[in-house]
Design a protein around this motif. Structure first.
Motif, PDB file in Angstrom:
ATOM      1  N   ARG A 144       0.823  -1.225   0.000  1.00 17.79           N
ATOM      2  CA  ARG A 144       0.000   0.000   0.000  1.00 17.79           C
ATOM      3  C   ARG A 144       0.853   1.269   0.000  1.00 17.79           C
ATOM      4  O   ARG A 144       0.328   2.354  -0.178  1.00 17.79           O
ATOM      5  N   GLY A 145       2.164   1.118   0.241  1.00 20.65           N
ATOM      6  CA  GLY A 145       3.042   2.282   0.216  1.00 20.65           C
ATOM      7  C   GLY A 145       3.530   2.729   1.574  1.00 20.65           C
ATOM      8  O   GLY A 145       4.075   3.834   1.708  1.00 20.65           O
ATOM      9  N   MET A 146       3.356   1.908   2.591  1.00 12.77           N
ATOM     10  CA  MET A 146       3.847   2.242   3.929  1.00 12.77           C
ATOM     11  C   MET A 146       5.274   1.742   4.094  1.00 12.77           C
ATOM     12  O   MET A 146       5.654   0.708   3.543  1.00 12.77           O
ATOM     13  N   THR A 147       6.055   2.459   4.874  1.00 17.19           N
ATOM     14  CA  THR A 147       7.401   2.031   5.234  1.00 17.19           C
ATOM     15  C   THR A 147       7.309   1.375   6.612  1.00 17.19           C
ATOM     16  O   THR A 147       6.856   2.005   7.565  1.00 17.19           O
ATOM     17  N   VAL A 148       7.732   0.125   6.694  1.00 13.76           N
ATOM     18  CA  VAL A 148       7.592  -0.632   7.947  1.00 13.76           C
ATOM     19  C   VAL A 148       8.961  -0.882   8.563  1.00 13.76           C
ATOM     20  O   VAL A 148       9.834  -1.485   7.939  1.00 13.76           O
ATOM     21  N   VAL A 149       9.143  -0.397   9.792  1.00 14.73           N
ATOM     22  CA  VAL A 149      10.386  -0.611  10.541  1.00 14.73           C
ATOM     23  C   VAL A 149      10.054  -1.454  11.769  1.00 14.73           C
ATOM     24  O   VAL A 149       9.090  -1.168  12.491  1.00 14.73           O
ATOM     25  N   MET A 150      10.838  -2.497  12.012  1.00 17.56           N
ATOM     26  CA  MET A 150      10.592  -3.391  13.134  1.00 17.56           C
ATOM     27  C   MET A 150      11.844  -3.559  13.986  1.00 17.56           C
ATOM     28  O   MET A 150      12.951  -3.640  13.461  1.00 17.56           O
ATOM     29  N   GLN A 151      11.627  -3.633  15.284  1.00 15.17           N
ATOM     30  CA  GLN A 151      12.744  -3.920  16.178  1.00 15.17           C
ATOM     31  C   GLN A 151      13.065  -5.408  16.109  1.00 15.17           C
ATOM     32  O   GLN A 151      12.173  -6.252  16.005  1.00 15.17           O
ATOM     33  N   GLN A 152      14.326  -5.713  16.168  1.00 13.91           N
ATOM     34  CA  GLN A 152      14.801  -7.093  16.088  1.00 13.91           C
ATOM     35  C   GLN A 152      14.079  -7.982  17.110  1.00 13.91           C
ATOM     36  O   GLN A 152      13.910  -7.624  18.266  1.00 13.91           O
ATOM     37  N   GLY A 153      13.629  -9.144  16.658  1.00 15.90           N
ATOM     38  CA  GLY A 153      13.006 -10.119  17.557  1.00 15.90           C
ATOM     39  C   GLY A 153      11.553  -9.854  17.886  1.00 15.90           C
ATOM     40  O   GLY A 153      10.960 -10.541  18.719  1.00 15.90           O
ATOM     41  N   ALA A 154      10.927  -8.877  17.224  1.00 15.49           N
ATOM     42  CA  ALA A 154       9.555  -8.492  17.560  1.00 15.49           C
ATOM     43  C   ALA A 154       8.554  -9.635  17.399  1.00 15.49           C
ATOM     44  O   ALA A 154       7.566  -9.705  18.123  1.00 15.49           O
ATOM     45  N   GLY A 155       8.824 -10.533  16.458  1.00 16.03           N
ATOM     46  CA  GLY A 155       7.862 -11.615  16.216  1.00 16.03           C
ATOM     47  C   GLY A 155       8.308 -12.988  16.685  1.00 16.03           C
ATOM     48  O   GLY A 155       7.593 -13.978  16.482  1.00 16.03           O
ATOM     49  N   VAL A 156       9.470 -13.061  17.318  1.00 15.08           N
ATOM     50  CA  VAL A 156      10.039 -14.361  17.682  1.00 15.08           C
ATOM     51  C   VAL A 156       9.125 -15.173  18.606  1.00 15.08           C
ATOM     52  O   VAL A 156       8.901 -16.378  18.405  1.00 15.08           O
ATOM     53  N   LEU A 157       8.562 -14.528  19.630  1.00 14.99           N
ATOM     54  CA  LEU A 157       7.735 -15.249  20.596  1.00 14.99           C
ATOM     55  C   LEU A 157       6.385 -15.673  20.022  1.00 14.99           C
ATOM     56  O   LEU A 157       5.685 -16.494  20.612  1.00 14.99           O
ATOM     57  N   SER A 158       6.039 -15.121  18.872  1.00 18.26           N
ATOM     58  CA  SER A 158       4.809 -15.549  18.209  1.00 18.26           C
ATOM     59  C   SER A 158       5.104 -16.483  17.038  1.00 18.26           C
ATOM     60  O   SER A 158       4.210 -16.799  16.242  1.00 18.26           O
ATOM     61  N   THR A 176      11.680  -9.363   6.918  1.00 19.57           N
ATOM     62  CA  THR A 176      12.497  -8.686   5.906  1.00 19.57           C
ATOM     63  C   THR A 176      12.093  -9.150   4.504  1.00 19.57           C
ATOM     64  O   THR A 176      12.037  -8.357   3.565  1.00 19.57           O
ATOM     65  N   GLU A 177      11.771 -10.428   4.379  1.00 13.84           N
ATOM     66  CA  GLU A 177      11.319 -10.944   3.082  1.00 13.84           C
ATOM     67  C   GLU A 177       9.975 -10.332   2.680  1.00 13.84           C
ATOM     68  O   GLU A 177       9.662 -10.212   1.490  1.00 13.84           O
ATOM     69  N   ALA A 178       9.185  -9.936   3.687  1.00 12.89           N
ATOM     70  CA  ALA A 178       7.884  -9.316   3.418  1.00 12.89           C
ATOM     71  C   ALA A 178       8.024  -7.825   3.102  1.00 12.89           C
ATOM     72  O   ALA A 178       7.052  -7.187   2.690  1.00 12.89           O
ATOM     73  N   GLY A 179       9.247  -7.276   3.315  1.00 14.46           N
ATOM     74  CA  GLY A 179       9.477  -5.880   2.959  1.00 14.46           C
ATOM     75  C   GLY A 179       9.747  -4.948   4.119  1.00 14.46           C
ATOM     76  O   GLY A 179       9.910  -3.734   3.920  1.00 14.46           O
ATOM     77  N   ALA A 180       9.834  -5.481   5.334  1.00 11.82           N
ATOM     78  CA  ALA A 180      10.109  -4.634   6.497  1.00 11.82           C
ATOM     79  C   ALA A 180      11.604  -4.407   6.656  1.00 11.82           C
ATOM     80  O   ALA A 180      12.422  -5.210   6.198  1.00 11.82           O
ATOM     81  N   MET A 181      11.946  -3.302   7.327  1.00  9.30           N
ATOM     82  CA  MET A 181      13.324  -3.031   7.699  1.00  9.30           C
ATOM     83  C   MET A 181      13.472  -3.403   9.173  1.00  9.30           C
ATOM     84  O   MET A 181      12.781  -2.846  10.029  1.00  9.30           O
ATOM     85  N   VAL A 182      14.327  -4.380   9.487  1.00 10.46           N
ATOM     86  CA  VAL A 182      14.513  -4.832  10.863  1.00 10.46           C
ATOM     87  C   VAL A 182      15.767  -4.177  11.440  1.00 10.46           C
ATOM     88  O   VAL A 182      16.843  -4.256  10.844  1.00 10.46           O
TER      89      VAL A 182
END
Length: 383
Positions: free
Chosen positions: A33-47, A55-61
């Motif tokens: 949609r045109g959003m820039t997504v930044v994520m902190q390292q390990g944000a999804g590990v527990l899920s 990163t493969e989905a386009g986020a910057m970790v």
């Protein structure tokens, strides 16, 4: 629009959050949609999601999200952010998450003072149009499943009928108080596991839903009851509460498992089961108090703990959907994406904050230095 997701799995505000506000699937759609997504390292590990999937989905970790905070247009959270986080956001930045606003007055006032635009997902209206954004319902549905599974684990017996060479084991009796989203899922899960299920709700209108899932509905004449425009049960009078408790006593005493799901929007939950009633249950019986972390439906339940009261195991661990964190993340991430998608402007690539819209008018609680929700301001004044 720059979107930031922090690692809420790090110890914050006394608990560790296993869920994440986004999934790889929702990130992919946000980037598209045109959003820039930044994520902190390990944000999804527990899920159950590795950084590489994002990163493969386009986020910057990034390892340290501190610098990104000051440039963020929207902070997506599962829970309310800590002061060290929201204090670094720029004015007018959007904060989305479970804010628990009725019981977090100091936090809400601080968010307003920082001139942040806060969107509390608990306040999203229960309307047909907003259904795809309804995070409370999606998490409550998982909670209903988890509560039955936890009860089954603690029960010193099995739920289904079983015919064995040594005789027949009768099915367990499960009594569920409250037939909202969580209660209905609990009914469905207990039935799938083979239990006999009895349920009660102050709203007679839900009897048909209970019976469609295979449960029996306990009818108690309390006089005039009903539900709010958002589908929540209305608060009972003291006389009605006593009549309700008296009528349910036999059903509770005869049950192997009791699950209480009674919660009132914006208010402390009612106490439904006393210690005296618990004493009537067979030793080893199990009671699950869904509302334990917000005040409790069961006398003697303790937030975040499993305790024994008069020989009965009382489960009040809370944070139910975290027990199935991957599915909880997927559902919440979809809710959040649908919210962003509904109000994302393709030309400006920004969130269109139209406070005249009925959805945003209900769930935006702070904006431009003010608390904007009348329900909250009235609740705070009456506190």
């Amino acid at each position: 629009m720059k979107v930031l997701i922090l690692n809420e799995g790090l110890e914050q505000q006394g608990h560790t959050e296993k869920r994440c506000a986004v999934s790889p699937s929702s990130v992919k759609r946000m980037v598209k949609r045109g959003m820039t997504v930044v994520m902190q390292q390990g944000a999804g590990v527990l899920s159950g999601y590795a950084d590489t999937e994002f990163t493969e989905a386009g986020a910057m970790v990034v390892e340290d999200a501190g610098a990104a905070l000051e440039e963020t247009d929207a902070l997506l959270c599962v829970n309310r952010p800590a002061e060290a986080v929201y204090a670094r956001l720029k004015p007018a930045a959007l904060v989305i998450g479970h804010i628990d606003p009725f019981f977090q007055q100091e936090l809400v006032e601080s968010l307003a003072a920082k001139k942040l635009t806060t969107l509390s997902v608990e306040m999203i209206p229960r309307s047909s149009r907003a259904q795809k954004m309804d995070a409370l319902s999606s998490q409550a549905s998982l909670a209903g499943y988890v509560m039955v599974m936890q009860a089954a684990t603690h029960l010193p017996g099995i739920l289904p009928m079983m015919m064995t060479p040594s005789g027949t084991i009768k099915p367990a009796k499960v009594y569920i108080i409250g037939a909202g989203v969580a209660g209905l899922q609990a009914i469905a899960t207990a039935k799938r596991l083979g239990a006999n299920v009895l349920a009660y709700d102050t709203r007679p209108v839900v009897a048909e839903q209970v019976e469609s899932l295979g449960g029996k509905f306990l009818k108690i004449d309390l006089g005039e009851t009903g539900q709010t425009k958002d589908g929540y049960a209305k608060e009972l009078t003291e006389e009605q509460k006593q009549k309700q408790q008296d009528a349910q006593r036999d059903a509770i005493a005869d049950s192997d498992i009791v699950i209480t799901t009674a919660q009132l929007f914006g208010r402390r939950p009612p106490q439904l089961i006393s210690k005296d009633t618990l004493a009537l249950m067979r030793p080893g019986s199990v009671v699950v108090d869904m509302a334990a972390t917000s005040g409790g439906n069961v006398e003697g339940s303790e937030a975040g703990k499993v305790v024994t009261v008069n020989g009965v195991t009382v489960i009040g661990t809370g944070n139910w959907s975290q027990a199935v964190a991957k599915d909880a993340t997927d559902m919440y991430a979809n809710n959040v994406y649908n919210l962003l998608d509904e109000f994302f402007d393709d030309e400006s690539k920004q969130f269109n904050l139209n406070l005249e819209d009925e959805i945003l008018a209900g769930c935006v609680i702070t904006h431009d230095g003010q608390i904007t929700n009348d329900m909250l301001t009235n609740a705070y004044q009456g506190a």
